[in-house]
Design a protein around this motif. Structure first.
Motif, mmCIF file in Angstrom:
data_model
loop_
_atom_site.group_PDB
_atom_site.id
_atom_site.type_symbol
_atom_site.label_atom_id
_atom_site.label_comp_id
_atom_site.label_asym_id
_atom_site.label_seq_id
_atom_site.Cartn_x
_atom_site.Cartn_y
_atom_site.Cartn_z
ATOM 1 N N LEU A 20 0.860 -1.188 0.000
ATOM 2 C CA LEU A 20 0.000 0.000 0.000
ATOM 3 C C LEU A 20 0.889 1.228 0.000
ATOM 4 C CD1 LEU A 20 -2.868 1.178 0.254
ATOM 5 C CD2 LEU A 20 -2.533 1.178 2.725
ATOM 6 N N ARG A 46 0.344 8.807 -0.262
ATOM 7 C CA ARG A 46 0.317 9.854 -1.275
ATOM 8 C C ARG A 46 1.709 10.297 -1.714
ATOM 9 N NH1 ARG A 46 -3.465 14.750 0.281
ATOM 10 N NH2 ARG A 46 -4.811 12.942 0.588
ATOM 11 N N ASN A 59 -9.861 -0.875 1.731
ATOM 12 C CA ASN A 59 -9.993 0.070 0.626
ATOM 13 C C ASN A 59 -10.988 1.172 0.962
ATOM 14 O OD1 ASN A 59 -8.173 -1.258 -0.979
ATOM 15 N ND2 ASN A 59 -9.714 -2.452 -2.094
ATOM 16 N N LEU A 115 -8.601 3.096 -4.824
ATOM 17 C CA LEU A 115 -7.711 2.078 -5.364
ATOM 18 C C LEU A 115 -8.370 1.459 -6.592
ATOM 19 C CD1 LEU A 115 -6.599 0.314 -2.072
ATOM 20 C CD2 LEU A 115 -5.352 2.039 -3.362
ATOM 21 N N CYS A 131 -3.532 11.115 -9.627
ATOM 22 C CA CYS A 131 -3.539 9.686 -9.918
ATOM 23 C C CYS A 131 -2.106 9.177 -10.033
ATOM 24 C CB CYS A 131 -4.302 9.415 -11.215
ATOM 25 S SG CYS A 131 -4.239 7.704 -11.764
ATOM 26 N N TYR A 142 -3.880 4.406 -7.708
ATOM 27 C CA TYR A 142 -4.486 5.070 -6.552
ATOM 28 C C TYR A 142 -4.806 6.502 -6.976
ATOM 29 C CZ TYR A 142 -4.697 7.298 -1.937
ATOM 30 O OH TYR A 142 -5.079 8.008 -0.832
ATOM 31 N N THR A 151 -6.656 10.218 -5.627
ATOM 32 C CA THR A 151 -7.153 10.960 -4.471
ATOM 33 C C THR A 151 -7.528 12.371 -4.894
ATOM 34 O OG1 THR A 151 -6.657 11.647 -2.208
ATOM 35 C CG2 THR A 151 -4.879 11.822 -3.789
#
Length: 836
Positions: free
Chosen positions: A105, A108, A142, A149, A231, A248, A250
């Motif tokens: 995982l 950011r 998730n 994700l 992204c 991922y 955000t």
């Protein structure tokens, strides 16, 4: 990441009964554990305190097989989950077969964490059940990750879909998960065109190089508007030649806006014309902007490290600064004027706001001072204030201040019981002086006259120049008109003495004096002046150097006050109506009511001949009721024909503060059964209320009764929109003097544009009066003005002509009237007349 830094909601989520779960730091040697749940403690016998910070391999009995190590490295590199089974040892030494599912995982900032789910499979539970639980766990993880994700798959022909996305997709993108599993275009179509092209280029490059794709783009969310998404995705090659990205996404809108605000703040700091200085908690300067240097003369190097006292002029004592910072500490800021000096010693008057900056604990860490140079403005204001009181030529009081001062003297009569005499003095045949010797010589003569009047009066008396060659004196403490007459003759004897002019010329002047006397404290100042003026004409009719006396109430009723009272009783006053045009829909939305007097002998008189007497006497109450009722009756005629037209009236300070306006409106509304709004109440910009809070409440009451409040003659006085912000103003009415040169003077256009922009920022409607040309109208349209009034739109019409011009069946006005149906459709768009 340490256990205590995890959000409580995530920590609670990870405490899944019966599941051993750990999180390890994948970027540190040995991948030390940073989190272990209770299930791990139950499975291994270790407490979390015993394992945190230790290598994630602490349970291994032997090193991983090369194949397993390779699989694990590949999973980390490609950011994909991996499941393996190997033997582990518990704390008590017992062995068990541990099935480990490890999922990389990435945060950011690209930091790698390894999420591990461990199970004792010694009893060989069915694989389907095991994977179902693990899948549920990953879905729950998730759902808690602050982002989305996903797996994005792109076929060789360029078509794409999302085999997997986390449940937060709807919140971030406003799309259903199922829609993306068939076609990714519903996602890409919402991306800003330029950013979509850039994203596709980045994906193509990433697919070719098999390197990380990282891009920020603008996305149109269906309900939340424009958002900024970031992204990051790692590609892998598929057997069919396509590409699969593990990524991922955000929402970075808040970060983007914060960055832009920071950049804007820096730009404002550097480019604003206001000086800014920042100090630490000890009041030592740590930063200044370029405007500070320009205004003070001190460079940043000269100011940094020093205290703001370097600007001190010495005009403020220590107590001033003590109170200043006490206010800052109590309220968070202080605003006011400070007298300082520049580096070169010149005066610097600042209007400053000093604010305190606090940390999370409430401790002051910095002070910020923002100031602007008001030196010239302050000096100009002082000149304006003097001009508002004194005649610029003679230094005597002017008409306005004399009236206010006389009002104070009259109010004191109720305590002293002694009378006041007003002497109205007019020089006889003064025009030939200007014609013969020039206006400069005439001004010298007027200055000499003023000096002699001051010498002949006491310090308690009032002496003023009304304009031209007219002077007026208020003699306090006069017990009779006869005593005032003696003073008048004494003054005349002094005035007839020769006056030396420039060029060795000398002249002798004469004057006519009218006297009005009263001992009644309720008598209006303008009425007393008007009575003395009338007596002066009587004296002039007798010849030169004459004095005439009039009482403030004559038996024959010829004084102006009594004559106006008769005019109101006999219906000699009437309203003329001038149209107001809305530029939004090109319709007449209001009429301004202008009072006129049909005088039996003098004909039609404008307000300046009589309105001051009305507004400063007991006639004001009767006049106010008459004015509101007449305007309301006219509005009723419009509303009866389904017209959304209001009438504007001018009111005085006393009408508002006394509550007379509200009372009259309530009665008129009930009498004529009117819908709101029906009146526009115009308050003159230069009218300063005695009690601003009382005025605010009374005007709000008038609004509830059906009035819209307008600030009249804006730009003609010395007040500002700050004054408008203290009152419930709906409309800012720009004075016609400001509009006069609008078409040909760019500077005037910028000034008017500034007024309009500021008024709109304060959610006020703007009305420009005095529009007399098409060019002025075109400019006002371009500047965004809401309404206009002037001869170009229509001249003031008496009531009968208003009916014929606008309401008759065969009427063909230049602009149509606003309709009630249209007004209701536009409700909420504007608070301008005709918009409610």
């Amino acid at each position: 990441m340490a256990p205590h830094t995890l959000p409580p909601s995530l920590t609670e989520l990870l405490e899944v009964p019966g599941i051993a779960l750990t999180i390890a730091d994948g970027d540190l040697p040995g991948c030390p554990l940073v989190f272990a749940n209770k299930g791990f403690e139950q499975l291994t016998g270790y407490t979390r305190e015993e394992v945190l910070g230790r290598s994630c391999r602490l349970l291994q009995t032997v090193d991983l097989a090369p194949e397993a190590s390779h699989c694990l490295r590949r999973a980390i590199e490609h950011r994909t989950p991996v499941t393996m089974t190997h033997e582990n040892r518990r704390k008590d030494g017992s062995r068990f077969d541990n099935e480990l599912t490890l999922a990389p995982l990435y945060s950011r900032d690209g930091h790698c964490y390894l999420v591990g789910v461990q199970r004792d499979v010694s009893q060989r539970l069915r694989p389907r059940t095991r994977w179902r639980h693990q899948s549920r766990l990953l879905d729950r993880l998730n759902a808690q990750v602050p982002g989305v994700l996903f797996h994005y798959r792109q076929a060789p022909d360029g078509r794409g879909d999302f085999p997997h996305v986390s449940e937060r997709l709807a919140d971030y993108c406003g799309l259903e998960r199922m829609a993306l599993t068939h076609d990714a275009e519903c996602f890409f179509s919402r991306i800003e065109d330029d950013d979509r092209t850039r994203l596709r280029v980045s994906l193509t490059s990433s697919a070719t190089s098999l390197r990380l794709c990282q891009v920020v783009f603008r996305y149109h969310h269906p309900t939340r508007g424009l958002r900024w998404l970031e992204c990051s995705a790692v590609p892998t090659r598929l057997s069919n030649g396509g590409t699969l990205w593990h990524g991922y996404t955000t929402d970075v809108t808040a970060r983007k806006l914060a960055t832009e605000r920071m950049a804007l703040a820096e730009t404002v700091f550097d480019s604003t014309h206001d000086g800014i200085l920042v100090t630490d908690a000890d009041k030592r300067i740590i930063d200044v902007n370029p405007a500070f240097t320009k205004l003070t003369g001190y460079s940043a190097d000269e100011a940094l490290g020093r205290k703001p006292h370097l600007l001190s002029s010495g005009k403020h004592d220590a107590n001033f600064y003590h109170n200043l910072f006490a206010t800052v500490h109590q309220q968070g800021y202080w605003t006011g004027d400070i007298w300082n000096v520049r580096k070169d010693g010149r005066q610097l008057i600042e209007n400053a706001t000093i604010s305190a900056i606090h940390d999370a604990d409430g401790t002051i860490t910095h002070y910020i001072a923002v100031f602007r140079d008001i030196t010239q403005k302050h000096l100009k204001q002082a000149r304006l204030e003097r001009r508002a009181i004194y005649d610029p030529l003679t230094g005597l009081f002017n008409r306005e201040h004399f009236g206010d001062a006389l009002e104070n003297l009259l109010s004191g009569l109720s305590y002293t019981g002694i009378g006041i005499a007003v002497l109205f003095i007019d020089l006889d045949d003064f025009k030939p002086v200007n014609d013969t010797y020039g206006h400069a010589a005439g001004d010298d003569a007027l200055v000499t006259i003023a000096q002699r009047l001051k010498q002949q009066t006491r310090s308690t008396d009032l002496v003023a120049r009304l304009g031209g060659d007219e002077f007026v004196i208020a003699l306090a403490g006069m017990r009779s008109a006869e005593k005032a007459e003696k003073v008048a003759f004494k003054i005349l004897d002094d005035l007839i003495s020769p006056i030396a002019l420039r060029g060795e010329h000398a002249i002798t002047l004469s004057a006519s004096v009218g006297i009005a006397y009263t001992d009644d404290s309720g008598f209006a100042p303008d009425a007393l002046i008007a009575a003395a003026d009338s007596a002066m004409y009587e004296a002039k009719s007798r010849g030169k150097n004459q004095v005439a006396i009039t009482e403030h109430q004559q038996a024959n009723g010829d004084d102006l006050y009594t004559r106006l009272q008769t005019a109101l009783d006999d219906g000699e006053l009437a309203l003329f109506y001038q149209p107001i045009l809305s530029l939004n829909d090109e319709r007449i939305v209001s009429f301004e009511a202008l009072v006129r007097w049909y005088h039996p002998e003098q004909g039609l008189l404008a307000p300046h001949h009589f309105i001051d007497i009305v507004n400063h006497s007991s006639l004001e109450r009767v006049y106010s009721a008459w004015l509101v009722n007449q305007a309301a009756h006219t509005v009723q005629r419009f509303q009866a024909r389904d017209m959304a037209v209001t009438v504007s009236i001018n009111v005085t300070r006393d009408q508002v503060e006394s509550g007379q306006l509200a009372d009259d409106m309530a009665q008129a509304r009930e009498r004529h059964a009117l819908a709101s709004p029906f009146l526009n109440v115009e308050v003159v910009e230069t009218a300063q209320f005695h009690d601003i809070d009382l005025a605010y409440n009374q005007l709000q009451h008038a609004r509830r009764l059906g009035a819209q409040i307008a600030l009249d003659d804006f730009g003609s006085g010395v007040s500002s929109l700050t004054y408008a912000s203290q009152l419930p103003i709906d409309i800012v009415k720009i004075d016609q003097a400001v509009i006069r040169h609008l078409a040909e003077r760019p500077q005037q256009r910028r000034y008017v544009s500034g007024i309009i922009d500021m008024a709109h920022a304060m959610q006020r409607v703007v009305l420009a009066e005095g529009v007399e040309s098409v060019e002025q109208l075109d400019v006002l349209r371009q500047l965004g003005c809401d309404m206009v009034q002037g001869f170009l739109i229509g001249h003031p019409l008496p009531s009968q002509e208003l009916e014929a011009h606008y309401l008759a069946e065969d009427a063909e006005p230049l602009y149509p009237l606003a309709l009630l149906a249209e007004s209701r459709q536009n409700a909420g768009l504007s608070q301008a007349p005709g918009r409610l």
